[in-house]
Design an enzyme around this catalytic site. Structure first.
Site, PDB file in Angstrom:
ATOM      1  N   ASN A  97       0.844  -1.190   0.000  1.00 58.41           N
ATOM      2  CA  ASN A  97       0.000   0.000   0.000  1.00 58.41           C
ATOM      3  C   ASN A  97       0.883   1.245   0.000  1.00 58.41           C
ATOM      4  O   ASN A  97       1.869   1.305   0.734  1.00 58.41           O
ATOM      5  CB  ASN A  97      -0.895  -0.004   1.233  1.00 58.41           C
ATOM      6  CG  ASN A  97      -1.815  -1.208   1.273  1.00 58.41           C
ATOM      7  OD1 ASN A  97      -2.409  -1.569   0.260  1.00 58.41           O
ATOM      8  ND2 ASN A  97      -1.919  -1.846   2.427  1.00 58.41           N
ATOM      9  N   GLU A 105      -0.841   2.815   6.098  1.00 55.13           N
ATOM     10  CA  GLU A 105      -0.910   3.281   7.493  1.00 55.13           C
ATOM     11  C   GLU A 105       0.465   3.573   8.072  1.00 55.13           C
ATOM     12  O   GLU A 105       0.629   4.516   8.831  1.00 55.13           O
ATOM     13  CB  GLU A 105      -1.631   2.241   8.353  1.00 55.13           C
ATOM     14  CG  GLU A 105      -3.118   2.129   8.017  1.00 55.13           C
ATOM     15  CD  GLU A 105      -3.796   0.990   8.755  1.00 55.13           C
ATOM     16  OE1 GLU A 105      -3.163   0.383   9.637  1.00 55.13           O
ATOM     17  OE2 GLU A 105      -4.957   0.714   8.422  1.00 55.13           O
ATOM     18  N   VAL A 106       1.428   2.735   7.744  1.00 54.30           N
ATOM     19  CA  VAL A 106       2.777   2.905   8.307  1.00 54.30           C
ATOM     20  C   VAL A 106       3.693   3.438   7.206  1.00 54.30           C
ATOM     21  O   VAL A 106       3.901   2.759   6.187  1.00 54.30           O
ATOM     22  CB  VAL A 106       3.311   1.576   8.868  1.00 54.30           C
ATOM     23  CG1 VAL A 106       4.714   1.774   9.437  1.00 54.30           C
ATOM     24  CG2 VAL A 106       2.373   1.012   9.925  1.00 54.30           C
ATOM     25  N   HIS A 110       6.827  -1.346   3.080  1.00 57.36           N
ATOM     26  CA  HIS A 110       6.656  -2.744   3.488  1.00 57.36           C
ATOM     27  C   HIS A 110       5.827  -3.484   2.464  1.00 57.36           C
ATOM     28  O   HIS A 110       4.954  -2.910   1.816  1.00 57.36           O
ATOM     29  CB  HIS A 110       6.015  -2.850   4.875  1.00 57.36           C
ATOM     30  CG  HIS A 110       4.727  -2.091   5.017  1.00 57.36           C
ATOM     31  ND1 HIS A 110       4.682  -0.731   5.171  1.00 57.36           N
ATOM     32  CD2 HIS A 110       3.436  -2.504   5.023  1.00 57.36           C
ATOM     33  CE1 HIS A 110       3.434  -0.333   5.278  1.00 57.36           C
ATOM     34  NE2 HIS A 110       2.649  -1.392   5.176  1.00 57.36           N
TER      35      HIS A 110
HETATM   36  P1  AMP Z   1      -0.393  -0.669   5.735  1.00 54.30           P
HETATM   37  O1  AMP Z   1      -1.826  -0.245   5.669  1.00 54.30           O
HETATM   38  O2  AMP Z   1       0.032  -1.376   4.486  1.00 54.30           O
HETATM   39  O3  AMP Z   1       0.519   0.472   6.110  1.00 54.30           O
HETATM   40  O4  AMP Z   1      -0.336  -1.775   6.874  1.00 54.30           O
HETATM   41  C1  AMP Z   1       0.400  -1.658   8.053  1.00 54.30           C
HETATM   42  C2  AMP Z   1       0.404  -3.022   8.720  1.00 54.30           C
HETATM   43  O5  AMP Z   1       1.275  -2.959   9.824  1.00 54.30           O
HETATM   44  C3  AMP Z   1      -0.965  -3.466   9.255  1.00 54.30           C
HETATM   45  O6  AMP Z   1      -1.324  -4.710   8.668  1.00 54.30           O
HETATM   46  C4  AMP Z   1      -0.732  -3.585  10.771  1.00 54.30           C
HETATM   47  O7  AMP Z   1      -1.445  -4.664  11.349  1.00 54.30           O
HETATM   48  C5  AMP Z   1       0.764  -3.784  10.838  1.00 54.30           C
HETATM   49  N1  AMP Z   1       1.401  -3.381  12.092  1.00 54.30           N
HETATM   50  C6  AMP Z   1       1.233  -2.210  12.747  1.00 54.30           C
HETATM   51  N2  AMP Z   1       1.981  -2.184  13.866  1.00 54.30           N
HETATM   52  C7  AMP Z   1       2.653  -3.372  13.899  1.00 54.30           C
HETATM   53  C8  AMP Z   1       3.590  -3.959  14.803  1.00 54.30           C
HETATM   54  N3  AMP Z   1       4.010  -3.322  15.919  1.00 54.30           N
HETATM   55  N4  AMP Z   1       4.069  -5.190  14.523  1.00 54.30           N
HETATM   56  C9  AMP Z   1       3.669  -5.844  13.419  1.00 54.30           C
HETATM   57  N5  AMP Z   1       2.787  -5.346  12.529  1.00 54.30           N
HETATM   58  C10 AMP Z   1       2.284  -4.131  12.764  1.00 54.30           C
END
Ligand code: AMP
Length: 128
Positions: A97, A105-106, A110
């Site tokens: 994403n 989100e992050v 990734h």
């Molecule tokens: P995205 O929407 O692609 O940015 O997804 C971010 C992903 O990071 C989500 O599937 C979350 O469940 C995952 N996530 C967030 N915090 C953590 C964490 N501390 N350890 C592992 N996964 C995480």
């Protein structure tokens, strides 16, 4: 290309060992760990160790060694988890994403590896 990297994001904290993770594979340039909120039975995240925001940032600015290592880690995990169709597995899906429309989100690049059950169609029609 103008990206500003936020070093307070949760994956940056994982890379600095400030918060724990369930590591699957760790290399010089990449880290793979279990998603904390798995959407399917096998839900792994692979990240580069470098400060890249999303896919195009990573591929345009990372070194060849970082890019090769990252992709090898992804493939090794698909094989080692038994997901690879070439090894008798039932397959998997890779998702990255990016940005607002991609619902990232992050803000640290990734790749999601998803598998372990039928995954349905690639996209459902967005509701908004
Ligand atoms: P995205 O929407 O692609 O940015 O997804 C971010 C992903 O990071 C989500 O599937 C979350 O469940 C995952 N996530 C967030 N915090 C953590 C964490 N501390 N350890 C592992 N996964 C995480």
């Amino acid at each position: 290309m103008t990206y500003e990297y936020d070093d307070q994001n949760v994956f940056a904290k994982i890379l600095r060992n400030e918060i724990p993770n369930s590591t699957i594979l760790s290399t010089e340039f990449s880290l793979a760990f279990k998603d904390v909120a798995p959407q399917v039975p096998e839900h792994i995240l692979v990240i580069p160790r470098g400060p890249y925001v999303c896919f195009d940032h990573f591929v345009m600015e990372a070194s060849d060694n970082e890019i090769i290592d990252f992709n090898k880690v992804v493939a090794k995990i698909c094989v080692s988890l038994g997901l690879s169709p070439g090894n008798g597995g039932n397959g998997y899906r890779l998702i990255s994403n990016s940005g607002r429309f991609g619902v990232q989100e992050v803000p640290h690049y990734h790749l999601h590896i998803l598998g372990g059950q039928p995954l349905g169609r690639m996209l459902q029609r967005p509701t908004s």
